[in-house]
Design a protein around this motif. Structure first.
Motif, short mmCIF file in Angstrom:
data_model
loop_
_atom_site.label_atom_id
_atom_site.label_comp_id
_atom_site.label_asym_id
_atom_site.label_seq_id
_atom_site.Cartn_x
_atom_site.Cartn_y
_atom_site.Cartn_z
N GLU A 4 15.14 19.94 60.28
CA GLU A 4 13.80 19.18 60.08
C GLU A 4 13.97 18.67 58.80
OE1 GLU A 4 12.44 23.25 61.56
OE2 GLU A 4 13.18 23.40 62.82
N GLU A 5 12.19 18.05 59.40
CA GLU A 5 12.27 17.22 58.25
C GLU A 5 13.01 16.41 57.25
OE1 GLU A 5 10.22 20.08 55.34
OE2 GLU A 5 8.94 21.26 57.24
N LEU A 6 14.23 15.03 58.05
CA LEU A 6 14.59 14.46 57.54
C LEU A 6 14.59 13.53 57.59
CD1 LEU A 6 18.38 16.48 58.86
CD2 LEU A 6 17.12 16.39 56.67
N THR A 7 13.36 13.22 57.86
CA THR A 7 12.68 11.08 58.75
C THR A 7 12.25 10.97 57.36
OG1 THR A 7 10.77 12.32 58.96
CG2 THR A 7 11.67 12.56 60.89
N GLY A 8 12.26 11.35 56.43
CA GLY A 8 11.80 11.01 55.28
C GLY A 8 13.26 10.19 53.58
N LEU A 9 14.19 11.05 54.69
CA LEU A 9 16.05 11.39 53.23
C LEU A 9 16.23 9.38 54.41
CD1 LEU A 9 17.02 14.36 53.46
CD2 LEU A 9 15.10 13.33 52.48
N ASN A 10 16.58 9.00 53.04
CA ASN A 10 17.55 7.37 53.21
C ASN A 10 18.65 7.68 53.93
OD1 ASN A 10 18.67 7.76 50.92
ND2 ASN A 10 17.57 6.61 49.86
N ILE A 11 20.16 7.36 53.50
CA ILE A 11 21.41 7.54 53.68
C ILE A 11 21.87 8.17 52.66
CG2 ILE A 11 23.73 6.40 54.90
CD1 ILE A 11 21.86 6.13 56.65
N LYS A 12 21.53 7.94 51.14
CA LYS A 12 22.60 8.38 50.40
C LYS A 12 21.97 9.14 50.14
CE LYS A 12 22.84 8.02 45.18
NZ LYS A 12 23.52 7.27 44.31
N ASP A 13 20.54 9.84 50.47
CA ASP A 13 20.66 11.61 50.32
C ASP A 13 20.36 12.30 51.46
OD1 ASP A 13 18.50 10.93 48.12
OD2 ASP A 13 16.80 10.77 49.06
N LEU A 14 20.80 11.88 52.81
CA LEU A 14 21.38 12.85 53.71
C LEU A 14 22.73 12.72 53.24
CD1 LEU A 14 19.76 10.44 56.95
CD2 LEU A 14 19.02 13.44 56.03
N GLN A 15 23.80 11.92 52.95
CA GLN A 15 25.15 12.39 52.78
C GLN A 15 25.34 13.17 51.24
OE1 GLN A 15 26.87 8.06 51.74
NE2 GLN A 15 27.53 7.70 53.89
N ASN A 16 24.90 13.20 50.94
CA ASN A 16 24.07 14.16 49.41
C ASN A 16 23.93 15.86 49.91
OD1 ASN A 16 24.88 12.30 46.83
ND2 ASN A 16 22.51 12.03 46.74
N LEU A 17 22.99 15.99 51.16
CA LEU A 17 22.33 17.15 50.91
C LEU A 17 23.72 17.38 52.44
CD1 LEU A 17 20.71 19.09 51.96
CD2 LEU A 17 19.59 17.80 54.64
N GLU A 18 24.26 16.82 53.38
CA GLU A 18 25.73 16.97 53.93
C GLU A 18 26.28 17.31 53.19
OE1 GLU A 18 28.03 14.87 57.10
OE2 GLU A 18 27.81 13.21 55.62
N SER A 19 27.20 17.08 52.33
CA SER A 19 28.05 17.44 51.10
C SER A 19 27.88 18.60 50.81
CB SER A 19 28.10 16.55 49.87
OG SER A 19 28.46 14.38 50.35
N GLN A 20 26.42 19.11 50.20
CA GLN A 20 26.00 20.06 49.25
C GLN A 20 25.90 21.44 50.34
OE1 GLN A 20 21.80 20.20 48.20
NE2 GLN A 20 22.50 18.57 46.51
#
Length: 112
Positions: A4-20
């Motif tokens: 949830e609340e991922l709408t404001g994240l760009n591709i790089k932020d999403l990739q970092n979150l996925e890695s974490q």
């Protein structure tokens, strides 16, 4: 964390979150695997102890010594004792149960 609340994240932020998340998940899986391996090791140890106790009890109940001091096993079959070498294979054969004939009395008592 729930997606949830991922709408404001760009591709790089999403990739970092996925890695974490993947690293965290890898740590959780490693911990779970270690706990399971420890449990398996403990259960195996307990199983070996129980098996050893069973062997000792079996020896106390069935084990005998012959004249030469070698261990023999005592088996009872059809009411007769038979000494066997514990290293010789035992062959068992199943048989059908014997039917018993029950005769019904010719004069049966009638119950009221």
């Amino acid at each position: 964390m729930m997606g949830e609340e991922l709408t404001g994240l760009n591709i790089k932020d999403l990739q970092n979150l996925e890695s974490q998340l993947e690293m965290s998940l890898r740590g959780v899986r490693m911990k779970k695997d270690q706990i399971l391996m420890d449990e398996i090791q403990e259960l195996t140890r307990q199983g070996n102890l129980i098996h050893q106790e069973n062997v000792e009890l079996y020896k106390k109940v069935y084990g005998t010594r012959d004249v030469n001091g070698t261990s023999k096993e005592l088996f009872v079959t059809n009411g007769q004792s038979i000494e066997e070498d514990p290293h010789v294979a035992v062959h068992l054969q199943l048989s059908q149960p014997q039917q018993q004939n029950y005769e019904t009395p010719t004069r049966a008592t009638k119950l009221g």
